[in-house]
Write a protein that holds these residues in place. Structure first.
Motif, short mmCIF file in Angstrom:
data_model
loop_
_atom_site.label_atom_id
_atom_site.label_comp_id
_atom_site.label_asym_id
_atom_site.label_seq_id
_atom_site.Cartn_x
_atom_site.Cartn_y
_atom_site.Cartn_z
N ALA A 103 0.83 -1.20 0.00
CA ALA A 103 0.00 0.00 0.00
C ALA A 103 0.87 1.26 0.00
N ILE B 26 -7.00 -3.71 0.39
CA ILE B 26 -6.02 -3.14 1.32
C ILE B 26 -6.03 -3.96 2.60
N SER C 279 -10.08 0.29 3.93
CA SER C 279 -10.51 -0.71 2.97
C SER C 279 -12.03 -0.68 2.83
#
Length: 311
Positions: free
Chosen positions: A108, A232, A277
């Motif tokens: 990320a 994520i 997320s």
């Protein structure tokens, strides 16, 4: 499992085995491309035999690159990854890959480093700032293309700042492990970004649970053959480096010795990397490990290594 010797890989193996999932691991001689390719082939054949024409999963948790890794080294790593995908296609998908699943660990921090308007979600535009981040995006694109060609369902996990017992203390990453090592050795820690820099610190056991839950979710009927899902993997809780230092001070009973310096790699570091997320949010319902608990567990592991003369 590819990368079973790394921080995330070890934890994913433990998590899957705790759920009764049989796991095959491979030792890859990364410095020798020809031998590495032979190891990929042998591992794929073992997996095909173990699956016996049934479902199979490849978890790719490998990756030696960091923000400061040279473009040449990253290119070599990407080349090996592309060759491994070709091997998987040849051996595991010769009769179609609809029963196959794959996980790829991405970064990320690498892909969102230059993005604006945090917190970043799976729908945020990606904008790497360093060759490392661009390499991660190329790996994501390669595995998505592999999925489309073969029918293998694929999960790309964009992992936040991972930490915990088992971090490679020789790699120039993992600020929490660096603080823990410095606490035991008395060495100062050089910090090249401002202390109000925001990061999402994810304890490795929380990350491995997310990976295992994601693999379970990946094989449900609503995920179509050949589909790639990007999620994520993060605590979704942001802490400044100043907060991190404060937590370490509470555990160490003294303030870490910090040297504020400059580095050419600092320009590739975002100031605010908050993450959220929005894909498969049900996987994030579990509580995450408190930062102080995770730091304490990491310190205990580093202490164990020091006592064993392995620090």
């Amino acid at each position: 499992m590819v990368g079973a010797g790394g921080l995330l890989g070890k934890a994913v193996v433990r998590e899957l085995q705790s759920r009764g999932v049989p796991v095959l691991t491979s030792t890859i001689p990364w410095s020798d491309p020809e031998s590495a390719l032979e190891a990929f082939r042998a591992g794929a054949e073992r997996l095909r035999e173990a699956a016996a024409s049934g479902p199979w999963t490849v978890a790719w948790c490998a990756g030696a690159g960091v923000t400061g890794t040279s473009p040449e080294a990253l290119e070599a790593e990407l080349s090996l990854f592309a060759q491994a995908l070709e091997v998987f296609e040849e051996i595991l998908c010769d009769a179609g890959g609809q029963d196959g699943a794959m996980f790829l660990a991405s970064s990320a921090g690498g892909v969102y480093a230059g993005s604006s308007t945090p917190p970043f979600t799976e729908h945020s535009p990606v904008q790497p700032l360093a060759p490392y981040g661009f390499a991660k995006l190329r790996a994501e694109a390669a595995v998505a293309d592999f999925a489309r060609r073969t029918g293998v369902r694929t999960l790309v996990g964009r992992v936040s700042n991972l930490y915990g017992p088992g971090q490679n203390l020789r790699k120039p990453q993992g600020l929490i492990s660096v603080f823990a090592k410095a606490h035991l050795t008395g060495a100062p820690v050089s910090v090249y970004v401002s202390l109000d820099t925001l990061r999402d610190y994810l304890f490795v056991d929380d990350a491995s649970r997310l990976v295992a839950d994601g693999l379970d979710r990946l094989v449900r009927p609503d995920v179509h053959p050949g589909e790639t899902v990007v999620k994520i993997l993060a605590s979704q809780r942001a802490d400044t480096i100043g907060n991190l230092i404060g937590a370490c001070r509470a555990i160490f009973k003294r303030r870490p010795l910090i040297i504020l310096g400059a580095s050419p790699f600092a320009k590739a570091q975002a100031h605010d990397l908050r993450l959220k997320s929005v894909v498969w949010p049900e996987l994030d319902a579990h509580p995450v490990t408190p930062l102080a608990v995770g730091i304490n567990n990491t310190v205990q592991e580093v202490q164990r290594l020091a006592l064993a003369g392995q620090l």
